[in-house]
Design a protein around this motif. Structure first.
Motif, mmCIF file in Angstrom:
data_model
loop_
_atom_site.group_PDB
_atom_site.id
_atom_site.type_symbol
_atom_site.label_atom_id
_atom_site.label_comp_id
_atom_site.label_asym_id
_atom_site.label_seq_id
_atom_site.Cartn_x
_atom_site.Cartn_y
_atom_site.Cartn_z
ATOM 1 N N ALA A 4 0.891 -1.318 0.139
ATOM 2 C CA ALA A 4 -0.113 -0.055 -0.097
ATOM 3 C C ALA A 4 0.766 1.262 0.023
ATOM 4 O O ALA A 4 0.235 2.204 -0.258
ATOM 5 N N ASP A 5 2.088 1.124 0.419
ATOM 6 C CA ASP A 5 2.782 2.317 0.350
ATOM 7 C C ASP A 5 3.615 2.597 -1.040
ATOM 8 O O ASP A 5 4.258 3.550 -0.985
ATOM 9 N N LYS A 6 3.282 1.939 -1.748
ATOM 10 C CA LYS A 6 3.787 1.888 -3.303
ATOM 11 C C LYS A 6 3.037 3.230 -3.877
ATOM 12 O O LYS A 6 2.122 3.569 -3.513
ATOM 13 N N GLN A 7 3.645 3.692 -5.011
ATOM 14 C CA GLN A 7 3.253 4.970 -5.839
ATOM 15 C C GLN A 7 1.588 4.910 -6.077
ATOM 16 O O GLN A 7 0.997 3.744 -6.668
ATOM 17 N N ASN A 8 0.663 5.860 -5.499
ATOM 18 C CA ASN A 8 -0.659 5.865 -5.807
ATOM 19 C C ASN A 8 -0.932 6.824 -6.888
ATOM 20 O O ASN A 8 -0.400 7.534 -7.154
ATOM 21 N N LEU A 9 -2.141 6.289 -7.477
ATOM 22 C CA LEU A 9 -2.701 6.968 -8.558
ATOM 23 C C LEU A 9 -3.379 8.324 -8.139
ATOM 24 O O LEU A 9 -3.724 9.148 -9.035
ATOM 25 N N LYS B 236 -2.818 2.674 3.190
ATOM 26 C CA LYS B 236 -1.807 3.293 3.454
ATOM 27 C C LYS B 236 -1.678 4.274 4.650
ATOM 28 O O LYS B 236 -0.973 4.417 5.478
ATOM 29 N N CYS B 237 -2.860 4.588 4.837
ATOM 30 C CA CYS B 237 -3.240 5.485 6.074
ATOM 31 C C CYS B 237 -3.068 4.591 7.379
ATOM 32 O O CYS B 237 -2.460 5.078 8.276
ATOM 33 N N LEU C 97 -0.320 6.280 10.174
ATOM 34 C CA LEU C 97 -0.679 6.680 11.643
ATOM 35 C C LEU C 97 0.500 5.998 12.451
ATOM 36 O O LEU C 97 0.461 4.818 12.748
ATOM 37 N N LYS C 98 1.504 6.685 13.073
ATOM 38 C CA LYS C 98 2.525 6.192 13.869
ATOM 39 C C LYS C 98 2.025 6.958 15.147
ATOM 40 O O LYS C 98 1.980 7.951 15.539
#
Length: 626
Positions: free
Chosen positions: A175-180, A330-331, A336-337
């Motif tokens: 999910a941390d890969k490039q998003n559209l 991704k969120c 969220l850390k």
């Protein structure tokens, strides 16, 4: 009854108890004789004094008194015999009860304890209580489990309780890969979205990620979410008290625009008065994206701002564009850390549970950040303690128990207590009960009752976890307190909570903030070697399960019972043999551990194996960082 016998020279037994203890009749009382300090008998019936030697003429007076005295002696003899027989029968009853109690006690405590307890005595003493206060519903099965635990660690079993199915390692985070989404990000913004999330830590987390997706869908600017104060949770914590604000904003900057507050010209606007406030009552649960486009977008364009008040689980999982689904993942799994002070104490908590610097995993890396312990020398074990621990989320708090409408063996006192709680906290539930009542027995058979601590202990016993297993208990407000926990701790004494492992000064900054305390439990559960739950519907259990699936690299098993099937197994507790109980429980758990792609409509936060969130990999990824 205590029986006392005076054995004479000829071996005859003289019962020294008053016959009224055996026979309350007037005749028995009238014919009774008491032995005085000189060995004489006094008959209250006629006042005669009888000496011990019947051939002494001076002792008997005239010959007319002889028949009377003989009758009295015969009567006394018969009375003594009756008293002896009755006393003997009472002794047998008393002995029988004593033997049953001893047998139950030995059966329950059978087997040696661990060679060396891993929990300090002062920690275990917190769970000690009087035996008579123990609440237990499955005494026979608990006894069988105790016996099985003593049989040298279940040598006959082959259940791989510390491992995930092999197919789990073929899935990896993506999910941390490039998003559209960022391609639409440059367009003119439609307005600002405010979100005031309700509930506890985990419900708020879901609301935040859903709000991020909605903001991206509508090309709006998201204002950093606020958390509503709840009379149940009683926590004033805001987003920045739990999560790293700057990290959150920067991590998602290519996907959605996020600001800390509204611009000055909108800050004093009466949002409710202009019709831009939308509550959970206004939105159906799991609303489709089209609802937000048709209803929310026009308000944004008109008033430049929309306020979602509550915004629990109000965005559907399907259908949803793949780029928005990926953004939610991704969120939740990356953006969220926890703030450094939560990471720091969380790291301290995990190290104390493990009792040594263990091999570090991706879960440790994400949750503990820069507070990860230094990687130890390979194979080095500082304390000599076992490396692994099991985390258990036992959802058996007062609110859960009361809302379930189930019976937990506490009798009339328990029923009155739970009913009083419902009337205060769940008034609508009371109305529903009156209109459509269902018996506690039916609820239990349907699997709608939260698992009690003793049921959780039986589950772990059937899955071959040894008595020495180190168990972290998430949350410590168990309904019924120590007496309810006794069946569990007798089988698994190495049970600890964050209150046991952290000092009062270390816990002090979190003491009045339930969400921050829940964050520590989240860390301890997510980084555990095995995570077990008693209720798959709980938000903490769901999010921890998804987190372990996403970051666990195929080395983070989760044990989740099917409550309806487990209730069916437990309903046979009076007759089922332990081998059959083990087999059926293990089969139930194995079926729930199957590696499958998320089904349509299911939560991506709990089941992230879905396109855009996780990807399948041909080879297994190493479980530790080198």
């Amino acid at each position: 009854m205590l029986l006392i016998f005076d054995m004479g020279k000829e071996g005859s037994a003289r019962n020294l108890y008053h016959p009224s203890h055996v026979d309350g009749s007037a005749n028995a009382k009238a014919s009774w004789t008491k032995k005085n300090y000189q060995g004489r008998y006094v008959s209250p019936a006629n006042g005669l004094l009888v000496h011990g030697m019947k051939n002494d003429p001076a002792s008997f007076g005239t010959s007319k008194a002889m028949p009377c005295m003989k009758r009295q002696m015969v009567i006394c003899k018969h009375l003594r015999m009756v008293a002896f027989v009755v006393g003997l029968m009472c002794s047998f009853f008393l002995l029988d009860s004593l033997m049953l109690t001893v047998i139950h006690h030995i059966s329950f405590h059978n087997g040696p304890g661990p060679r060396k307890s891993k929990v300090p005595q002062e920690v275990r003493s917190r769970f000690d209580d009087m035996e008579k206060t123990e609440k237990i519903m499955y005494g026979r099965l608990i006894s069988l489990a105790s016996t099985a635990l003593a049989k040298n660690g279940f040598q006959h079993g082959s259940f791989a309780q510390w491992e995930e199915p092999e197919q789990a390692a073929k899935w990896r985070p993506c999910a941390d890969k490039q998003n559209l989404v960022h391609q639409e990000h440059a367009k003119k913004k439609t307005g600002y979205i405010l979100v005031s999330a309700n509930g506890g830590l985990n419900q708020q987390r879901v609301a935040v990620c859903n709000a991020v997706a909605v903001a991206a869908l509508l090309n709006a600017t998201l204002v950093l979410p606020k958390f509503l104060y709840s009379s149940v949770w009683k926590d004033t914590s805001q987003f920045g008290d739990i999560y790293q604000e700057e990290y959150f904003i920067n991590y998602l900057k290519d996907d959605v625009n996020i600001v800390k507050e509204l611009p000055s010209h909108l800050q004093f606007l009466d949002i409710e008065a202009i019709g831009s406030q939308i509550t959970d009552m206004d939105i159906m649960k799991e609303a489709k994206p089209m609802y937000f486009v048709k209803v929310v977008l026009p308000l944004l364009l008109k008033n430049d701002v929309v306020h979602f008040l509550g915004f629990g689980n109000r965005l559907a999982f399907d259908p949803l564009p793949s780029n928005l689904q990926k953004l939610r993942c991704k969120c939740n799994f990356h953006a969220l850390k926890f703030v450094p002070r939560i990471q720091e104490i969380g790291s301290l908590l995990v190290r104390r549970i493990r009792k040594y610097e263990s091999g570090l995993t991706e879960l440790d890396k994400y949750l503990l950040g820069s507070y990860m312990p230094d990687a130890p020398t390979k194979g080095h074990n500082i304390s000599g303690e076992p490396a692994r621990y099991l985390a258990l989320h036992m959802r058996f708090e007062m609110d859960m128990v009361a809302y379930s409408l189930c019976d937990f063996g506490g009798g009339e006192t328990e029923r009155r207590e739970l009913q009083a709680y419902r009337e205060i906290h769940f008034p609508t539930l009371i109305m529903r009960i009156r209109n459509n009542s269902i018996s506690p027995e039916e609820l239990r058979n349907l699997g709608r009752c939260p698992l009690m601590p003793e049921e959780a202990a039986l589950l772990l016993s059937a899955l071959a976890f040894k008595r020495e297993t180190y168990i972290y208990l998430a949350g410590s407000q168990i309904y019924g307190g120590q007496s309810r926990m006794l069946p569990f701790t007798r089988l698994y004494p190495n049970l600890i909570t964050k209150e046991d492992l952290l000092s009062p000064s270390e816990l002090a900054p979190f003491r009045n903030f339930s969400s921050q305390l829940a964050a520590l439990d989240f860390i301890a559960c997510a980084t555990s070697d095995v995570f077990a739950m008693t209720d798959s519907g709980s938000q903490l259990s769901s999010l921890v399960t998804g987190f372990r699936t996403y970051h666990g690299r195929g080395n983070a098993p989760t044990l989740r019972p099917n409550k309806k099937r487990f209730a069916k197994i437990l309903s046979e507790n009076r007759t089922i043999q332990w081998n059959e109980f083990e087999e059926r429980v293990r089969k139930m758990i194995e079926e729930n551990q199957r590696v499958t792609v998320r089904r349509r409509g299911r939560s991506i936060y709990r089941q992230p194996r879905t396109p855009g969130c996780m990807c399948q990999a041909p080879n297994r990824i190493p479980s530790t960082l080198l």
